[in-house]
Scaffold this active site. Structure first.
Site, PDB file in Angstrom:
ATOM      1  N   LYS A  79      47.377  35.223  38.265  1.00 27.33           N
ATOM      2  CA  LYS A  79      47.308  35.771  36.912  1.00 27.33           C
ATOM      3  C   LYS A  79      47.681  37.255  36.904  1.00 27.33           C
ATOM      4  O   LYS A  79      48.482  37.699  36.086  1.00 27.33           O
ATOM      5  CB  LYS A  79      45.911  35.569  36.329  1.00 27.33           C
ATOM      6  N   GLU A 120      45.781  37.287  49.058  1.00 26.44           N
ATOM      7  CA  GLU A 120      46.312  36.147  49.797  1.00 26.44           C
ATOM      8  C   GLU A 120      47.641  35.686  49.217  1.00 26.44           C
ATOM      9  O   GLU A 120      48.609  35.427  49.956  1.00 26.44           O
ATOM     10  CB  GLU A 120      45.309  34.980  49.771  1.00 26.44           C
ATOM     11  N   GLY A 139      40.330  30.921  36.085  1.00 27.43           N
ATOM     12  CA  GLY A 139      41.174  30.352  37.130  1.00 27.43           C
ATOM     13  C   GLY A 139      40.859  28.900  37.432  1.00 27.43           C
ATOM     14  O   GLY A 139      41.758  28.070  37.578  1.00 27.43           O
ATOM     15  N   ARG A 140      39.564  28.554  37.518  1.00 23.47           N
ATOM     16  CA  ARG A 140      39.199  27.179  37.867  1.00 23.47           C
ATOM     17  C   ARG A 140      39.370  26.230  36.688  1.00 23.47           C
ATOM     18  O   ARG A 140      39.165  25.015  36.830  1.00 23.47           O
ATOM     19  CB  ARG A 140      37.765  27.140  38.387  1.00 23.47           C
ATOM     20  N   GLU A 170      31.335  27.860  41.763  1.00 27.97           N
ATOM     21  CA  GLU A 170      31.755  29.169  41.279  1.00 27.97           C
ATOM     22  C   GLU A 170      31.269  29.396  39.854  1.00 27.97           C
ATOM     23  O   GLU A 170      30.965  30.525  39.462  1.00 27.97           O
ATOM     24  CB  GLU A 170      33.279  29.303  41.358  1.00 27.97           C
ATOM     25  N   HIS A 215      31.703   6.178  57.433  1.00 22.01           N
ATOM     26  CA  HIS A 215      31.731   6.218  58.889  1.00 22.01           C
ATOM     27  C   HIS A 215      31.527   7.633  59.423  1.00 22.01           C
ATOM     28  O   HIS A 215      31.773   7.889  60.604  1.00 22.01           O
ATOM     29  CB  HIS A 215      33.058   5.648  59.397  1.00 22.01           C
ATOM     30  N   LYS A 256      36.155  40.913  48.855  1.00 17.93           N
ATOM     31  CA  LYS A 256      37.535  41.390  48.740  1.00 17.93           C
ATOM     32  C   LYS A 256      37.616  42.899  48.977  1.00 17.93           C
ATOM     33  O   LYS A 256      38.503  43.394  49.678  1.00 17.93           O
ATOM     34  CB  LYS A 256      38.102  41.062  47.353  1.00 17.93           C
TER      35      LYS A 256
END
Length: 519
Positions: free
Chosen positions: A204, A210, A261-262, A347, A378, A487
Site C-alpha cells: 500500500k 520485505e 491489509g488482511r 492480527e 496423522h 520493524k
C-alpha cells in the site's frame, strides 16, 4: 462505541449459567435430551451450511449469548461499519472492505455522504484492474506471474489462487514471494526468464521492508538477465504512485486507507487471483462475499451465521478458557486457509486493551492453527482426541470434488465426518491408552462446491465472525500496532550488524549480534 461484554448485565448471568451447567455439559447427553438439537444448531447461509450442534452449548447458552450481543450493541456497531462510519477509532478511519464487493450503485440505509463516491471509485479501479487481468491472460508471451508482497498482500491472494486451482488458466504459472529471506525469491527466479515474467509488487505504501527489498532484487535480476521495458514487466499495487514510478513502474492500481491489509483480497491486491481465474471468476468471488455480507447485515441475530460463530468463540475463550482453535479444511486446495485465518483473527483480535486504551479484564483472540485433513489426522489429531487440553476443531468440507479420480472423495468426506463424530462420542475402555474421553467440540462447515462464489462467501463469513467477537470484547479489530515495534528495532539492528556497534543493547541481543558477526 460498543459496550464491553464484561460490563453488561448478561455477563454475570452467563457466568452463573456456566458454573451451573455449561462447564459440565455433555454433548452426548444434550442430543439425548433434545431431539431437535441438530435442526436447531444447523444454519444455512449463502454458499455455506454449518452444523454447530457438536459444540459445548445448549439453547439456554445461546439465548444468553444473544442477550450479551444485544447488550454490547453488536447490531449498531455492525450497521456503523456498513454505513462507512469511522469505527477504526485509533486510526480515525472507516472500515469498508465490504464496499469492495458491493454492486455498483447500491445504496444501503445509513450510508455516509462519502459512500456513493467511494463506491464509484471502487468500481472504476475494479473495472480497470480486471481489464488489465484479462489482457495479461490473453498475452501468450507472459507465462509466469510473480506476486511480491507480505501479510495481507500475500496471504489472501496466495490462499485464493491455490484454493481455486481448478479454475486456473493453465498457461499462466503463479508464484508468490513474501519472505525477506532471499532463499525464497532466489528459488523462484532461477526457474524464470525475464522476457516471459510479470512481477506484481503489492504494498500500500511502497515502503514495506520485505516487499521493497524483494522488488529491488527482482528489478536487478530482470536487468541482469537482459530484460527490457520495466513498465511492461512490473506492476505496482499501491497508493504511492510516485514511489513506484521512481523504480520505473508505470502501471499502478491503488486502494484506500479504509481497506486493511488482511481485508484487501477484494481490492487491487486480488490482481494475481484475477489473472489466474479471469475477470468473470473474480466478479463471482465478490458476489459470493457480498451475499454473505447481506446475510450478516440483515439476518436476525439468532439466525445469523457469523453472529452465532462469533458468540461461540466468546463462549469458548472467556468461559471455557480454551486458548486455541484448530482449522481442518478437508480439501487440499484449501491448504493455505489456516495461515490466512491466523492473520485475519490473530492480527485483528490479538489485543490486550479496549477501545478506550485501558487493559481488558477478559481474554481475546485464541491461537489459530491447522492443516488439511487427512494430513492432520496423522500428525496432531492424537492430541485433539486424547490430549490434556480441549481444543475446538473446525472442519471445512466440500461436497463435490474438484478432480475426476474415483474413490478418493468419499474416503475424504468419511474421514471428515468420522473425526467430528469420534471427538464427540469418544470410546470407553478399561485400558487407559485406548480410552477416548469424548465430549470434545467441533464445528462443521460444508460448501456444496469450491468455486469463486463459495470461497468468497466462506472468507466473508470468517471476516464477520472476527468482527462479532471483537465487538463483544470492546476492542478495535482493525488496527495492528503490535507489528510496528519489531520493524523499528529491525532497522536499527540492521545498521548494527554492519557496524558492530552494541552500545545500549541488552546483553542477550549484544551477544547474539557479536556471534553473528564473528561467523
Amino acid at each position: 462505541m460498543p459496550t464491553r461484554c464484561d460490563q453488561t448485565d448478561p455477563w454475570p448471568l452467563l457466568q452463573a449459567h456456566f458454573t451451573a451447567r455449561g462447564r459440565t455439559l455433555d454433548i452426548r447427553d444434550a442430543f439425548a435430551e433434545d431431539a431437535d438439537r441438530f435442526a436447531h444448531f444447523c444454519q444455512a447461509a449463502p454458499h455455506v451450511f454449518a452444523d454447530l450442534s457438536k459444540n459445548l452449548w445448549d439453547r439456554e447458552t445461546e439465548t444468553l449469548l444473544l442477550d450479551l450481543a444485544r447488550a454490547c450493541g453488536l447490531a449498531q456497531h455492525r450497521d456503523a461499519m456498513f454505513a462507512g462510519q469511522a469505527i477504526n477509532a485509533t486510526e480515525h478511519r472507516a472500515v469498508l472492505h465490504t464496499l469492495l464487493r458491493r454492486p455498483a450503485g447500491l445504496v444501503l440505509p445509513g450510508d455516509v455522504a462519502e459512500t456513493p463516491q467511494r463506491l464509484a471509485d471502487v468500481h472504476t479501479t475494479l473495472d480497470a484492474m480486471l481489464v488489465y487481468a484479462d489482457a495479461v491472460r490473453a498475452d501468450d508471451t507472459i507465462t509466469d506471474v510473480v506476486n511480491i508482497g507480505i501479510g495481507g498482500s500475500d496471504l489472501g491472494p496466495h490462499m485464493a489462487v491455490l484454493a481455486l486451482e481448478a479454475s486456473r488458466m493453465p498457461t499462466k504459472r503463479l508464484h508468490f514471494v513474501s519472505n525477506v529471506d532471499g532463499h525464497e525469491l532466489h528459488t523462484v527466479l532461477k526457474t524464470l526468464r525475464p522476457e516471459s515474467t510479470l512481477f506484481l509488487v503489492a504494498s500500500k505504501t511502497f515502503t514495506t521492508t520485505e516487499t521493497m527489498t524483494n522488488a529491488r532484487s527482482a528489478l536487478a535480476w530482470f536487468a541482469a538477465g537482459g530484460g527490457h521495458n520495466v513498465g511492461r514487466h512490473f506492476v505496482a499495487l499501491t497508493t504511492n504512485v510516485d514511489a513506484a514510478q521512481a523504480l520505473g513502474i508505470t502501471t499502478t492500481f491503488g486502494f484506500w486507507d479504509w481497506v486493511g491489509g488482511r481485508y484487501s483480497l477484494w481490492s487491487a491486491i486480488g490482481l494475481p487471483l484475477a489473472i489466474s481465474i479471469g475477470s468473470a471468476g473474480f466478479r463471482d468471488l465478490l458476489a459470493g462475499a457480498h451475499a454473505m455480507d447481506e446475510h450478516f447485515r440483515t439476518a436476525p441475530l439468532a439466525q445469523n451465521l457469523p453472529v452465532r460463530l462469533g458468540l461461540l468463540d466468546v463462549w469458548y475463550r472467556n468461559f471455557h478458557g480454551f486458548t486455541t482453535r484448530c482449522i481442518a479444511p478437508y480439501h487440499a486446495a484449501l491448504r493455505r486457509l489456516p495461515a490466512y485465518l491466523q492473520q485475519l483473527e490473530m492480527e485483528s483480535n490479538g489485543k490486550r486493551v479496549a477501545l478506550d486504551g485501558q487493559p481488558l479484564a477478559v481474554a481475546t483472540s485464541p491461537v489459530l492453527w491447522g492443516e488439511p485433513g487427512t494430513n492432520g489426522q496423522h500428525a496432531f489429531f492424537q492430541m485433539l482426541h486424547q490430549g490434556t487440553d480441549v481444543i475446538p476443531l473446525e472442519v471445512i468440507a466440500v461436497r463435490q470434488p474438484t478432480h475426476p479420480l474415483p474413490g478418493h472423495h468419499h474416503k475424504l468426506l468419511a474421514n471428515a465426518l468420522a473425526q467430528a463424530q469420534a471427538l464427540m462420542e469418544g470410546q470407553r475402555s478399561d485400558d487407559g491408552h485406548r480410552h477416548f474421553p469424548g465430549n470434545r467440540p467441533s464445528t462443521f462447515l460444508l460448501l456444496e462446491s469450491l468455486t469463486p462464489a463459495s470461497l468468497g462467501a466462506l472468507i466473508a463469513l470468517q471476516e464477520h465472525r472476527v468482527f462479532v467477537s471483537g465487538c463483544l470484547w470492546g476492542i478495535n479489530s482493525f488496527d495492528q500496532w503490535g507489528v510496528e515495534l519489531g520493524k523499528v528495532l529491525a532497522r536499527n539492528l540492521e545498521e548494527r550488524l554492519e557496524s558492530g556497534d552494541v552500545a545500549g543493547l541488552d546483553a542477550s541481543t549484544a551477544g547474539l549480534l557479536a556471534r553473528l558477526r564473528s561467523m
